[in-house]
Design an enzyme around this catalytic site. Structure first.
Site, PDB file in Angstrom:
ATOM      1  CB  ALA A  47       3.692   4.508   2.069  1.00 18.04           C
ATOM      2  CB  SER A  48       6.803   4.171   6.453  1.00 18.07           C
ATOM      3  OG  SER A  48       7.328   2.869   6.346  1.00 18.07           O
ATOM      4  CG  LEU A  49      10.873   1.919   4.111  1.00 14.04           C
ATOM      5  CD1 LEU A  49      11.280   0.562   3.568  1.00 14.04           C
ATOM      6  CD2 LEU A  49      11.851   2.369   5.164  1.00 14.04           C
TER       7      LEU A  49
END
Length: 117
Positions: A47-49
């Site tokens: 998700a952070s990407l």
């Protein structure tokens, strides 16, 4: 920074439960020079990407085309995105992580590992 130091830092992050697993690849002149591999059953919370790699590119292209403004409220693009004060959140706030939405959550813990081999 040496491979050993990188490995220690990443291992420390796992110990502190900042993330569950890691993989690492360093390259120079387009050639791999270092690789720390994860095992086939490793799960990654990507998700952070999503924002910088996907949403960031899409927003940039729409902005360049004049179809989107950073000041646009998200509800302009996602009708109904108004509950809990979300009606005030702008595209710029999302990109700057200043929208007030909750930060990272360990969503991967809700899923059972799947054998992909």
């Amino acid at each position: 920074m040496t491979d050993e130091r990188i490995r220690r830092e990443l291992d420390d992050g796992v110990q502190q439960q900042l993330f569950s697993h890691y993989g690492f690849l360093a390259s120079a002149n387009g050639q791999p020079v270092s690789l720390l591999e994860s095992h086939p059953g490793t799960w990654f919370d990507l998700a952070s990407l999503t924002k910088p790699l996907a949403a960031g590119r899409i927003v940039l292209e729409l902005f360049r085309a004049g179809e989107l403004s950073l000041g646009d409220q998200v509800r302009k693009w996602i009708p109904g995105y108004t509950t809990g004060g979300r009606d005030r959140i702008t595209i710029e706030m999302l990109l700057r992580h200043s929208s007030g939405l909750p930060d990272w959550r360990p969503w991967y813990r809700q899923f059972d590992p799947v054998d992909v081999t």
